[in-house]
Design a protein around this motif. Structure first.
Motif, PDB file in Angstrom:
ATOM      1  N   UNK A 113      -8.780  -6.332   4.179  1.00  0.00           N
ATOM      2  CA  UNK A 113      -9.276  -6.207   5.556  1.00  0.00           C
ATOM      3  C   UNK A 113      -8.169  -6.058   6.576  1.00  0.00           C
ATOM      4  N   UNK A 114      -6.968  -6.534   6.257  1.00  0.00           N
ATOM      5  CA  UNK A 114      -5.877  -6.537   7.228  1.00  0.00           C
ATOM      6  C   UNK A 114      -4.650  -5.866   6.606  1.00  0.00           C
ATOM      7  N   UNK A 115      -4.001  -5.015   7.401  1.00  0.00           N
ATOM      8  CA  UNK A 115      -2.771  -4.359   6.962  1.00  0.00           C
ATOM      9  C   UNK A 115      -1.660  -4.690   7.958  1.00  0.00           C
ATOM     10  N   UNK A 116      -0.523  -5.112   7.425  1.00  0.00           N
ATOM     11  CA  UNK A 116       0.679  -5.350   8.216  1.00  0.00           C
ATOM     12  C   UNK A 116       1.656  -4.223   7.938  1.00  0.00           C
ATOM     13  N   UNK A 117       2.323  -3.752   8.970  1.00  0.00           N
ATOM     14  CA  UNK A 117       3.390  -2.768   8.816  1.00  0.00           C
ATOM     15  C   UNK A 117       4.701  -3.457   9.180  1.00  0.00           C
ATOM     16  N   UNK A 171       0.829  -1.198   0.000  1.00  0.00           N
ATOM     17  CA  UNK A 171       0.000   0.000   0.000  1.00  0.00           C
ATOM     18  C   UNK A 171       0.866   1.253   0.000  1.00  0.00           C
ATOM     19  N   UNK A 172       1.957   1.184   0.757  1.00  0.00           N
ATOM     20  CA  UNK A 172       2.837   2.330   0.962  1.00  0.00           C
ATOM     21  C   UNK A 172       4.200   1.788   1.370  1.00  0.00           C
ATOM     22  N   UNK A 173       5.254   2.473   0.926  1.00  0.00           N
ATOM     23  CA  UNK A 173       6.585   2.053   1.377  1.00  0.00           C
ATOM     24  C   UNK A 173       7.490   3.268   1.473  1.00  0.00           C
ATOM     25  N   UNK A 174       8.496   3.129   2.307  1.00  0.00           N
ATOM     26  CA  UNK A 174       9.460   4.181   2.562  1.00  0.00           C
ATOM     27  C   UNK A 174      10.837   3.664   2.156  1.00  0.00           C
ATOM     28  N   UNK A 175      11.530   4.401   1.313  1.00  0.00           N
ATOM     29  CA  UNK A 175      12.815   3.945   0.771  1.00  0.00           C
ATOM     30  C   UNK A 175      14.016   4.294   1.650  1.00  0.00           C
ATOM     31  N   UNK A 176      13.783   4.926   2.802  1.00  0.00           N
ATOM     32  CA  UNK A 176      14.867   5.243   3.729  1.00  0.00           C
ATOM     33  C   UNK A 176      14.483   4.742   5.117  1.00  0.00           C
ATOM     34  N   UNK A 177      15.424   4.805   6.034  1.00  0.00           N
ATOM     35  CA  UNK A 177      15.203   4.321   7.392  1.00  0.00           C
ATOM     36  C   UNK A 177      13.908   4.892   7.950  1.00  0.00           C
ATOM     37  N   UNK A 178      13.035   4.091   8.479  1.00  0.00           N
ATOM     38  CA  UNK A 178      13.133   2.683   8.871  1.00  0.00           C
ATOM     39  C   UNK A 178      12.626   1.695   7.807  1.00  0.00           C
ATOM     40  N   UNK A 179      12.542   2.131   6.534  1.00  0.00           N
ATOM     41  CA  UNK A 179      12.137   1.261   5.421  1.00  0.00           C
ATOM     42  C   UNK A 179      10.757   0.631   5.639  1.00  0.00           C
ATOM     43  N   UNK A 180       9.836   1.439   6.126  1.00  0.00           N
ATOM     44  CA  UNK A 180       8.481   0.978   6.436  1.00  0.00           C
ATOM     45  C   UNK A 180       7.746   0.527   5.178  1.00  0.00           C
ATOM     46  N   UNK A 181       7.083  -0.623   5.289  1.00  0.00           N
ATOM     47  CA  UNK A 181       6.223  -1.154   4.221  1.00  0.00           C
ATOM     48  C   UNK A 181       4.874  -1.503   4.832  1.00  0.00           C
ATOM     49  N   UNK A 182       3.815  -0.955   4.266  1.00  0.00           N
ATOM     50  CA  UNK A 182       2.459  -1.326   4.657  1.00  0.00           C
ATOM     51  C   UNK A 182       1.934  -2.301   3.608  1.00  0.00           C
ATOM     52  N   UNK A 183       1.492  -3.478   4.057  1.00  0.00           N
ATOM     53  CA  UNK A 183       1.019  -4.535   3.161  1.00  0.00           C
ATOM     54  C   UNK A 183      -0.423  -4.876   3.494  1.00  0.00           C
TER      55      UNK A 183
END
Length: 128
Positions: free
Chosen positions: A47-51, A29-41
């Protein structure tokens, strides 16, 4: 209220996110290319999102030391044995046998390549 997401501090969120997308059908859904490299899936149903992130402010949990009954992410599967083998072939490791509960639910545990436990379950009566 609704749960927005569940977060996991992991060693390599980008690689883990890619594995979950490829092998468990999640989508980014969303991702960050720098620290902390967060990815929302998100799961296929949306119905469910994992970070997944790599925060240095908190100790990295030793997921491999946790009993699967203490923490796991459960995914539905039409064929638990087939999906278990597919994940093992993709780098997961076994974390229990395939069992059938008294109510007829079929389930098993595997550990992803980062040692977080994934449960595969086919329920007689779906939760939702």
């Amino acid at each position: 209220m609704n749960i927005e997401h569940i977060a996991f501090n992991v060693a390599d969120p980008a690689a883990m996110a890619a594995w979950y997308v490829k092998h468990l059908g999640l989508r980014v859904l969303r991702k960050q290319e720098q620290t902390p490299f967060t990815h929302f899936l998100a799961d296929q149903a949306g119905r469910v999102v994992l970070e997944l992130y790599a925060h240095t402010k908190a100790a990295l949990p030793n997921y491999g030391a946790l009993d699967p009954l203490s923490l796991h992410i459960a995914f539905t599967a039409d064929d638990v044995a087939k999906e278990r083998q597919r994940l093992l072939d993709a780098g997961a490791t076994p974390a229990g046998d395939i069992v059938t509960t008294d109510s007829g639910d079929v389930m098993t545990f595997v550990r992803d390549p980062w040692q977080l436990t994934v449960q595969l379950v086919k329920r007689v009566k779906p939760m939702l």
